[in-house]
Design an enzyme around this catalytic site. Structure first.
Site, PDB file in Angstrom:
ATOM      1  N   ASP A 154      41.242  36.805  44.534  1.00 22.40           N
ATOM      2  CA  ASP A 154      40.226  36.607  43.103  1.00 22.40           C
ATOM      3  C   ASP A 154      39.187  35.978  44.356  1.00 22.40           C
ATOM      4  O   ASP A 154      39.762  35.667  44.309  1.00 22.40           O
ATOM      5  CB  ASP A 154      40.680  36.487  41.979  1.00 22.40           C
ATOM      6  CG  ASP A 154      39.653  37.647  40.493  1.00 22.40           C
ATOM      7  OD1 ASP A 154      38.931  37.804  41.065  1.00 22.40           O
ATOM      8  OD2 ASP A 154      40.636  37.830  39.573  1.00 22.40           O
ATOM      9  N   ASP A 214      34.080  44.287  37.473  1.00 21.09           N
ATOM     10  CA  ASP A 214      35.233  44.575  36.933  1.00 21.09           C
ATOM     11  C   ASP A 214      34.889  46.215  36.308  1.00 21.09           C
ATOM     12  O   ASP A 214      34.269  45.787  35.717  1.00 21.09           O
ATOM     13  CB  ASP A 214      36.429  43.658  35.701  1.00 21.09           C
ATOM     14  CG  ASP A 214      36.390  42.608  36.548  1.00 21.09           C
ATOM     15  OD1 ASP A 214      36.381  42.526  37.838  1.00 21.09           O
ATOM     16  OD2 ASP A 214      37.399  42.049  35.716  1.00 21.09           O
TER      17      ASP A 214
HETATM   18  C1  GAL Z   1      38.586  39.245  37.375  1.00 20.75           C
HETATM   19  C2  GAL Z   1      39.680  40.516  38.478  1.00 20.75           C
HETATM   20  C3  GAL Z   1      40.793  41.543  37.549  1.00 20.75           C
HETATM   21  C4  GAL Z   1      41.612  40.434  37.147  1.00 20.75           C
HETATM   22  C5  GAL Z   1      40.875  39.845  36.356  1.00 20.75           C
HETATM   23  C6  GAL Z   1      41.553  37.948  36.168  1.00 20.75           C
HETATM   24  O1  GAL Z   1      38.077  38.689  38.517  1.00 20.75           O
HETATM   25  O2  GAL Z   1      38.610  41.127  38.584  1.00 20.75           O
HETATM   26  O3  GAL Z   1      41.229  42.558  38.404  1.00 20.75           O
HETATM   27  O4  GAL Z   1      41.708  40.188  37.894  1.00 20.75           O
HETATM   28  O5  GAL Z   1      40.148  38.588  37.305  1.00 20.75           O
HETATM   29  O6  GAL Z   1      41.615  36.910  35.045  1.00 20.75           O
END
Ligand code: GAL
Length: 510
Positions: A154, A214
């Site tokens: 991430d 997301d």
């Molecule tokens: C976001 C990511 C998501 C998930 C989330 C977890 O940045 O895009 O898919 O992994 O963090 O905190």
């Protein structure tokens, strides 16, 4: 000193190897030659993770035939850890994972599945747990020691190391190098939300890169928390609808190649806020865009409708096609009706679009998307379908436009609710061989496929019926393909020439 003969020879071999790998398939680590498939807990469970969830889900993936359709990786997302030990090693939360991570990996491996792990190229993960910036080598080795097969990496808390391609590249390359150095094959999935345009530079260090903020469980709702409608976005956000992401992806899809894919984010199919047609559109378009297909729902509580979408082998076969060429959007028509234009910029809610893509063996995929909230008839001409061949700039003849094509509707043979329900209830014997049609132990019609027994590439070459949906029309030279497309719906065709071109199969081979 003059080089010895053997040095010259070694140098020559090295040059040859470099050129050979550059000319052919170019996955930098040999993984994800077709887009990765699997399940990730985040969309349905958020931080509610534990060993039981992962192993129960994995068991259902096996029982429902999802593993054998290709959903291989079971990916544990954020919130699994409990900081680091005194020597800096990441440690699992012992309440959530009482038997430790190697145990989870062993269990998954014994079920024929891969284990996906999550960290961030930042000081903390997005949920505020320990992450890997500056700790890449140690963490990569920990993951390898645990038996991890996949890393979702991430972008939160990156301490300002963003803003130019090179800064982002170097930050993500550190983990790529660290994973390679472990010697364990670990698929590397960058979750960088499209910042600094990873589609321009990530192919040599990663197997996929997220290209937007997301996804959330909405077909086309504009949301201020996902402010951009084009790919060139400095605030990726979250709460991005399916149509928002698809529209952003359209101009960059051709940046993908075997081993390196645009990741349109995990699937929302089954999470409840979209219609069946909207979920079909979501699944189909992710598949033909060659996005990783990562289920994002509660597999243990799937409805028959959800299972039959995730289980459509004719659509998955497009995603897993050996050519690895994403479809492209050929046209985008104005919103219909006009009163649906409540979101503006490059994309307006209600638009219709037509997409095509080349497949192995000379087949084509052709898809109509109806973004409007009433059904419509859409059509495309041969010059729409073969636009790329017609505009290559060469004077070579284009035999495809004077051929007759069989048109296979890839949703026409969707698994029935009765079959899906029987699978969920454990009353159905899934095929152990590739061909669903030869599953003689069941009286139910079968519309599934076993890719563990025969890969999609081999199944396509062998004309396995389950991979072709149903032939519904013929496209004559100079003709058009037409489709009745439901509201917020999709129609996806596979086009196969009746003959006449090199590599084309004869009509009667199916
Ligand atoms: C976001 C990511 C998501 C998930 C989330 C977890 O940045 O895009 O898919 O992994 O963090 O905190």
């Amino acid at each position: 000193m003059a080089p010895s003969k053997s040095t010259v020879l070694i140098a020559a071999v090295a040059v040859f190897v470099t050129q050979a790998s550059a000319a052919g398939t170019v996955s930098y680590n040999g993984l994800a030659i077709t887009p990765q498939m699997g399940w990730d807990n985040w969309n349905a469970f958020g931080c509610n993770v534990d060993e039981e969830l992962l192993l129960n889900t994995a068991q259902k993936m096996v029982d429902y035939g999802l593993r054998d359709l290709g959903y291989y990786y079971v990916i544990l997302d954020d919130c699994w850890s409990n900081g680091r030990t005194a020597n800096g090693t990441l440690q699992a939360n012992a309440t959530k994972f009482p038997n430790g991570m190697p145990y989870v990996a062993d269990q998954l491996h014994s079920m024929g599945l891969g284990f996906g792990m999550y960290s961030s190229a930042g000081k903390y993960t997005c949920a505020g747990y320990a992450a890997s910036l500056g700790m890449e080598k140690q963490d990569a080795q920990t993951f390898a020691d645990w038996g991890v097969d996949y890393l979702k990496y991430d972008n939160c808390y990156n301490e300002g190391q963003e803003g130019t391609a090179l800064v982002s590249y170097n930050r993500y390359k550190a983990m790529s190098d660290a994973l390679n150095a472990t010697g364990r094959p670990i698929l590397y999935s960058m979750c960088q939300w499209g910042q600094d345009n990873p589609w321009d530079w990530a192919q040599t260090i990663a197997n996929s890169w997220r290209m937007s903020g997301d996804v959330y469980d909405s077909f086309d709702r504009p949301d201020s928390r996902c402010p951009c409608t084009t790919y060139d976005c400095t605030l990726p956000g979250f709460h991005c609808s399916v149509m928002n992401i698809l529209n952003k992806a359209a101009p960059i899809l051709n940046k993908a190649q075997p081993g390196a894919w645009n990741d349109l984010d995990m699937l929302e199919v089954g999470n409840g806020a979209m219609t069946d047609d909207e979920y079909k559109t979501h699944f189909s378009m992710w598949a033909i865009a060659k996005s990783p297909l990562i289920m994002g729902t509660d597999v243990t509580a799937m409805t028959p409708q959800t299972l039959s979408i995730y289980s459509n082998p004719a659509i998955i076969a497009i995603n897993q096609d050996p050519l690895g060429t994403p479809a492209t959007r050929v046209w985008l028509s104005p919103a219909q009706p006009q009163n649906e234009t409540y979101s503006t910029d490059s994309y307006t809610v209600g638009e219709a679009s037509f997409w095509t893509g080349q497949l192995a063996s000379g087949d084509y995929v052709a898809a109509f998307v109806n973004g409007a909230s009433s059904p419509t008839t859409l059509s495309a001409s041969m010059s729409d379908i073969f636009i790329d061949l017609l505009t290559t700039g060469s004077n070579a003849p284009v035999p495809q436009i004077s051929q007759t094509w069989d048109v296979y509707d890839l949703w026409a043979n969707r698994m029935s609710n009765a079959t899906a329900q029987a699978i969920i209830m454990g009353n159905y014997t899934l095929p152990t061989n590739a061909s669903s049609m030869s599953n003689s132990t069941s009286t139910m019609p079968v519309q599934t496929y076993n890719a563990t027994a025969m890969s999609y590439a081999d199944g396509l070459a062998a004309n396995e019926t389950a991979l072709f949906g149903l032939k519904t029309a013929e496209l004559m030279p100079g003709g058009t393909v037409q489709a009745q497309v439901p509201a917020h719906g999709v129609v996806v065709y596979r086009l196969r020439s009746q003959g006449g071109g090199a590599g084309m199969r004869k009509r009667d081979e199916l």
